[in-house]
Structure formats: C-alpha cells, structure tokens
Design an enzyme around this catalytic site. Structure first.
Site, short mmCIF file in Angstrom:
data_model
loop_
_atom_site.label_atom_id
_atom_site.label_comp_id
_atom_site.label_asym_id
_atom_site.label_seq_id
_atom_site.Cartn_x
_atom_site.Cartn_y
_atom_site.Cartn_z
N ASN A 1 -5.14 8.50 2.18
CA ASN A 1 -5.52 7.83 3.43
C ASN A 1 -6.00 8.81 4.49
OD1 ASN A 1 -5.19 5.14 2.90
ND2 ASN A 1 -3.16 4.96 3.83
N GLU A 2 -5.11 9.71 4.90
CA GLU A 2 -5.45 10.59 6.02
C GLU A 2 -4.44 11.71 6.19
OE1 GLU A 2 -2.47 8.55 6.77
OE2 GLU A 2 -3.95 7.15 7.52
N ALA B 1 -5.91 9.56 21.87
CA ALA B 1 -5.72 9.69 23.31
C ALA B 1 -6.08 11.08 23.84
CB ALA B 1 -4.27 9.33 23.68
N ASP C 1 0.84 -1.21 0.00
CA ASP C 1 0.00 0.00 0.00
C ASP C 1 0.87 1.25 0.00
OD1 ASP C 1 -2.49 -1.27 -0.01
OD2 ASP C 1 -2.43 -1.57 2.16
N GLY C 2 2.02 1.18 0.70
CA GLY C 2 2.94 2.33 0.76
C GLY C 2 3.44 2.71 -0.64
N ASP D 1 -3.08 13.50 22.34
CA ASP D 1 -1.91 13.20 21.49
C ASP D 1 -2.06 13.78 20.09
OD1 ASP D 1 -0.83 11.89 23.57
OD2 ASP D 1 -0.83 9.89 22.66
N HIS E 1 2.89 6.29 -2.60
CA HIS E 1 3.94 7.07 -3.26
C HIS E 1 3.53 7.40 -4.70
CE1 HIS E 1 6.51 5.97 0.14
NE2 HIS E 1 7.32 6.93 -0.27
N ARG F 1 -7.68 18.28 23.74
CA ARG F 1 -6.35 18.12 24.36
C ARG F 1 -5.99 16.66 24.31
NH1 ARG F 1 -8.46 22.10 27.44
NH2 ARG F 1 -7.13 23.87 27.95
P1 NAD Z 1 3.46 1.35 5.22
O1 NAD Z 1 3.37 1.38 3.75
O2 NAD Z 1 4.34 0.37 5.90
O3 NAD Z 1 1.97 1.21 5.76
C1 NAD Z 1 1.74 0.82 7.05
C2 NAD Z 1 0.66 -0.26 7.03
O4 NAD Z 1 -0.57 0.37 6.72
C3 NAD Z 1 0.88 -1.36 5.99
O5 NAD Z 1 0.59 -2.59 6.59
C4 NAD Z 1 -0.14 -1.03 4.90
O6 NAD Z 1 -0.60 -2.18 4.18
C5 NAD Z 1 -1.23 -0.44 5.73
N1 NAD Z 1 -2.14 0.45 4.99
C6 NAD Z 1 -1.83 1.53 4.26
N2 NAD Z 1 -2.93 2.06 3.72
C7 NAD Z 1 -3.97 1.26 4.13
C8 NAD Z 1 -5.36 1.30 3.93
N3 NAD Z 1 -5.93 2.28 3.23
N4 NAD Z 1 -6.11 0.34 4.53
C9 NAD Z 1 -5.56 -0.64 5.27
N5 NAD Z 1 -4.24 -0.72 5.50
C10 NAD Z 1 -3.47 0.23 4.94
O7 NAD Z 1 3.86 2.75 5.83
P2 NAD Z 1 3.89 4.14 5.14
O8 NAD Z 1 4.47 4.08 3.80
O9 NAD Z 1 4.48 5.08 6.13
O10 NAD Z 1 2.33 4.38 4.98
C11 NAD Z 1 1.72 5.41 5.62
C12 NAD Z 1 0.41 4.90 6.15
O11 NAD Z 1 0.67 4.12 7.30
C13 NAD Z 1 -0.43 6.04 6.62
O12 NAD Z 1 -1.25 6.54 5.59
C14 NAD Z 1 -1.18 5.46 7.78
O13 NAD Z 1 -2.51 5.12 7.43
C15 NAD Z 1 -0.46 4.19 8.13
N6 NAD Z 1 -0.10 4.27 9.54
C16 NAD Z 1 -0.72 3.42 10.40
C17 NAD Z 1 -0.45 3.49 11.74
C18 NAD Z 1 -1.16 2.53 12.65
O14 NAD Z 1 -1.92 1.69 12.14
N7 NAD Z 1 -0.99 2.65 13.95
C19 NAD Z 1 0.44 4.42 12.25
C20 NAD Z 1 1.07 5.28 11.37
C21 NAD Z 1 0.78 5.20 10.01
#
Ligand code: NAD
Length: 266
Positions: free
Chosen positions: A122-123, A185, A45-46, A150, A50, A148
């Site tokens: 994503n977000e 949080a 997905d990453g 994280d 990109h 207030r």
């Molecule tokens: P990455 O590509 O390793 O992605 C992290 C994980 O998120 C992977 O397992 C990927 O398959 C999954 N993922 C990404 N988009 C998804 C989606 N739409 N639905 C389900 N799973 C999805 O790491 P990166 O390149 O830094 O990707 C950034 C993404 O990582 C951010 O958009 C964020 O959503 C995610 N993220 C997740 C967490 C968490 O779950 N606690 C924390 C930080 C970031």
C-alpha cells in the site's frame, strides 16, 4: 499445487478457512505454509496485507486471492458465498495472474553501512515521533522542497485508494508503474512553502527524504509501524518485485473503486 489459507482468525473467517482447506485437499491440493503457490486470504484488506508480508520473499511464485468477511475490500474482493466457485477454479487452475507494482523503501542510517530495505503493497509513511516533521525532499538527486508538516506518504498505485486517498491524493490505476508522494498537513505560509499537490513519479525516478534536524522517525510500511533512529536518508523507488493476484473473473479496478466508494447496490 500447494496452497495456504490466511485467516483474520475471527469465527467466520476460521470457519471459511476450514471449508476451503477441506475442499482444496479433496481436490488433491497440498496444504503448505512454507511454500504455497496460492495464498487464500480470508478476512479483510488487512489480512491480505499480513499475508503479503509473510510471503514477501516468495513473490515471484505466490499468487494471492482475498475473500472478505466484512465489507468489500480492495484486495479482498470475493464474497464468502462465492467460496465453492473460487475453490473449484483454484483446483482446476482456471485463473489468470495479474501483477501490481510495489514500493521499495530503503532507510540509510548515520552509523551503519547496512540499510534497511522494505517492500510495501500500500504505502510507506514518515512522521516525526514528537515534533513537526522537517525533511528535505530530493527528486532524482535534485533538491525539490523543504517539507514541514505532519508527515509524508509514498503510496503504490493499488495503495492509492487507501491512506493516500484519505490525504487527498489521486487514485492511480495499478497498470501504471508509478509511486505517489502525498503531503500530510504541510505548513504553508510566507516563510515555509511546499508544492501542496501530490506528485506521481514514474518507475525510473527516485525520491530521497533527508532529515533537517531531528534524525528519528516513525516509518510505516503498510500496517507495520517502526521507530527508526539516526536516519541519514529514506529512499523511495518503484520496486523491481511485483505482487501477483489470481484473477478468476473480470472485476476491473474502476468497478472496484465505484463499488467501494460510490455504491455497491447494483
Ligand atoms: P485495516 O486493515 O483496518 O485497514 C484500514 C482500512 O483501509 C480498511 O477499511 C481497509 O479495507 C482499507 N484498505 C486497506 N488497503 C486498502 C486499499 N489498497 N484500498 C482501499 N482501502 C484499503 O488496518 P491495518 O491492518 O492497519 O491496515 C493498514 C492500512 O490502513 C495502511 O496500509 C493504510 O493504507 C490504511 N490506513 C488508512 C488511514 C486513513 O485512511 N486515514 C490511516 C492509517 C492507515
């Protein structure tokens, strides 16, 4: 028709990239990094995130498709062994295009009239670089709460299964034109109070975050992390632009949720 292949650059992804490139060129398709019609993302997905950001200025033309060389991804939902079938379908243009909503984030600064505008697949998240995040949350110009904690996460429907899900947010079907605000949080006691639940906002609503004290923030847009200084406000809305995915076979969203989070055996 022009195509480009974005690889995660590991050995397997690079090998598959070469195979796809050769096949597609044999079918008379043209390799174009500048103006592709189809972008094949090979990795996870990453890798697709990109690719999305690389072509965010050409979203009305580009259709994305993802092959996963690790575990099943949400955007990268084709297996490497399906490559030949996939390439044939691309060459014969036997696919439909489905569109998913995106998030527009506009960051306004104290000393500039030029806001920074970003699109997220994503977000977007907001955190404070060193202290507790304190933000006033406005929904459609009306003060809703003083947060207030994280941080705050505003996700798209297709991003609702990513970071948002880990924060306890709801999974939203990507046919809904919406965005979801989820807390990280929050501090809740007799003095400080937030709603505690995720908020799902429709496409005609907007959410504005205004700093209460410290005006510097870590803002993420998908995988991008940026420190923004002297922020006046951060405005979120459902973007006018959409992301386009090439669909070659039915793989309904809820089936993908099942296969990713429940089991992938059947
Ligand atoms: P990455 O590509 O390793 O992605 C992290 C994980 O998120 C992977 O397992 C990927 O398959 C999954 N993922 C990404 N988009 C998804 C989606 N739409 N639905 C389900 N799973 C999805 O790491 P990166 O390149 O830094 O990707 C950034 C993404 O990582 C951010 O958009 C964020 O959503 C995610 N993220 C997740 C967490 C968490 O779950 N606690 C924390 C930080 C970031």
């Amino acid at each position: 028709m022009k195509f480009y292949v974005q690889s995660r650059t590991d050995e397997l992804s690079n090998q598959l990239m070469e195979t796809a490139k050769n096949y597609l060129e044999d079918f008379g398709m043209e390799w174009s990094e500048e103006e592709p019609d189809v972008v094949l993302s090979i990795g996870g997905d990453g890798t697709l995130l990109h690719a999305f950001h690389k072509y965010r200025g050409q979203l009305d033309r580009v259709a994305f498709v993802g092959i996963h060389t690790g575990h099943l991804g949400f955007y990268a939902d084709w297996k490497p062994i399906e490559m030949e079938k996939l390439v044939l379908s691309i060459a014969k243009k036997e696919y439909e295009v489905i569109e998913y909503p995106l998030l527009e984030s506009t960051i306004h600064y104290m000393h500039s009239d030029e806001p920074a505008v970003y699109l997220a697949l994503n977000e977007s998240t907001v955190k404070s670089p060193d202290v507790t995040l304190v933000m006033d949350v406005f929904l459609n110009d009306s003060h809703f709460e003083r947060f207030r904690g994280d941080g705050l996460c505003m996700s798209t429907p297709s991003g609702s299964t990513a970071y948002n899900k880990a924060l306890g947010g709801a999974i939203i079907h990507p046919s809904l034109q919406a965005m979801q605000l989820t807390e990280m949080a929050s501090i809740n006691n007799r003095v400080f109070r937030t709603v505690g639940s995720s908020l799902v906002l429709p496409s005609h609503h907007r959410c504005v975050l205004k700093p209460v004290k410290a005006p510097d923030f870590m803002v993420t847009i998908d995988h991008l992390h940026l420190l923004h200084k002297d922020v006046k406000s951060i405005e979120y809305r459902v973007a006018k632009e959409k992301v386009r995915f090439a669909r070659f076979r039915p793989f309904p969203f809820w089936r993908r949720v099942h296969d990713s989070f429940i089991d992938n055996e059947k």
